[in-house]
Scaffold this active site. Structure first.
Site, PDB file in Angstrom:
ATOM      1  N   ASP A  71       0.061  15.746   3.092  1.00  0.00           N
ATOM      2  CA  ASP A  71      -0.335  16.732   4.109  1.00  0.00           C
ATOM      3  C   ASP A  71      -1.697  16.438   4.730  1.00  0.00           C
ATOM      4  OD1 ASP A  71      -2.064  17.408   2.069  1.00  0.00           O
ATOM      5  OD2 ASP A  71      -1.367  19.475   1.858  1.00  0.00           O
ATOM      6  N   LEU A  92      -0.654  22.509   0.492  1.00  0.00           N
ATOM      7  CA  LEU A  92       0.775  22.329   0.233  1.00  0.00           C
ATOM      8  C   LEU A  92       1.039  21.142  -0.685  1.00  0.00           C
ATOM      9  CD1 LEU A  92       2.247  23.020   3.782  1.00  0.00           C
ATOM     10  CD2 LEU A  92       2.167  24.564   1.812  1.00  0.00           C
ATOM     11  N   TYR A  93       0.343  20.045  -0.456  1.00  0.00           N
ATOM     12  CA  TYR A  93       0.556  18.865  -1.298  1.00  0.00           C
ATOM     13  C   TYR A  93       0.156  19.140  -2.740  1.00  0.00           C
ATOM     14  CZ  TYR A  93       0.313  14.049  -2.984  1.00  0.00           C
ATOM     15  OH  TYR A  93       0.487  12.894  -3.712  1.00  0.00           O
ATOM     16  N   VAL A  94      -1.024  19.705  -2.937  1.00  0.00           N
ATOM     17  CA  VAL A  94      -1.482  19.983  -4.301  1.00  0.00           C
ATOM     18  C   VAL A  94      -0.528  20.951  -4.995  1.00  0.00           C
ATOM     19  CG1 VAL A  94      -3.328  21.017  -5.677  1.00  0.00           C
ATOM     20  CG2 VAL A  94      -3.890  19.438  -3.824  1.00  0.00           C
ATOM     21  N   SER A 109       2.641  21.374  -4.423  1.00  0.00           N
ATOM     22  CA  SER A 109       3.906  20.689  -4.732  1.00  0.00           C
ATOM     23  C   SER A 109       3.759  19.767  -5.926  1.00  0.00           C
ATOM     24  CB  SER A 109       4.396  19.909  -3.511  1.00  0.00           C
ATOM     25  OG  SER A 109       3.633  18.741  -3.277  1.00  0.00           O
TER      26      SER A 109
END
Length: 260
Positions: free
Chosen positions: A92, A156-158, A160
């Protein structure tokens, strides 16, 4: 001398480039028979050219159908399956909650979690019957330094990657004693094709194209190293091998000591 993975039969999901591609090479070097699932047609063609003995299945790892085809191809080719590896992921580019427009939040969340989390669940679900039929089976999922430390990705990446860490723990407990489940949590990695979210207009942006990336990666680690997928691949080899037969629900951290 024998290889660490002699006799092992593996499926590597997301094997067309970066860490997944390196895992294919390392597994084969250590004696494993390997099949792959890869979404990108060009990467599939390259795999077929360079690894003619590797069954290559084209398909999106977020789908049940593609994973089931890949498992079937592995079982048909090798007579069974001992190891599942999933290296699928999307980035992201450090977008925080204040950086994401309200209208973009839901589609970006769906894309991130379908790619980074659902793909792992679909691969595991499809592979379970074949893995349960074996006597020394394992699953290795690609986590990230972001599975443990905020700041190495956006919101969002962290989130996920914390979810993938949760999958490792939950699946390890549920599938014991028949199947071991572990994770590998690399730090920043050179020579990958990790790209951004299409829903945020980042699908053509590659993390590896960041200027002076090698120097920056090395500078943030106590060991002063900028690691590649080939460096990380040996952690997957160890966790897939019987030398790690007493390890489940755990994570290897090839991150140059970043967590220190």
């Amino acid at each position: 001398m024998t290889g660490w993975l002699d006799g092992k039969r593996a499926l590597v999901v997301g094997a067309g480039s970066g860490i997944g591609r390196a895992v294919v090479d390392a597994f084969r070097a250590e004696g494993a028979k390997v099949a792959v699932l890869e979404r990108d047609p060009g990467k599939c063609d390259a795999l077929r050219r360079h690894c003619p003995d590797v069954p290559v299945v084209d398909g999106d790892a977020v789908s049940r159908e593609a994973n089931e085809r890949a498992v079937a191809a592995a079982v048909d080719a090798f007579g069974g399956l001992d190891t599942l590896v999933n290296c699928v992921g999307i980035f992201d580019f450090y977008k925080g909650i204040l950086d994401i427009d309200t209208n973009d939040l839901e589609p970006a969340f769906d894309e991130m979690f379908r790619t980074n989390v659902l793909s792992h669940l679909q691969s595991v679900k499809a592979a379970l019957p074949a893995l349960q039929a074996g006597t020394s089976s394992s699953i290795v999922l690609a986590e990230s330094a972001s599975s443990f430390y905020p700041g190495r990705g956006g919101v969002l990446y962290v989130a996920s990657k914390f979810a993938v860490r949760g999958l490792v723990a939950t699946l390890a407990r549920e599938l014991a004693p028949r199947i071991r489940v572990n994770g590998v949590a690399p730090g920043g990695t050179l020579n990958t094709d990790l790209r951004g979210l299409k829903s945020l207009g980042l699908q053509d942006v590659r993390l590896d194209d960041t200027p002076d990336r090698e120097h920056d990666l090395a500078a943030r680690t106590p060991l002063n190293v900028a690691l590649t997928g080939h460096d990380h691949a040996w952690s997957f080899v160890f966790l897939a091998s019987d030398r790690s037969r007493g390890i489940t629900g755990d994570t290897v951290h090839p991150d140059g000591g970043f967590g220190l």
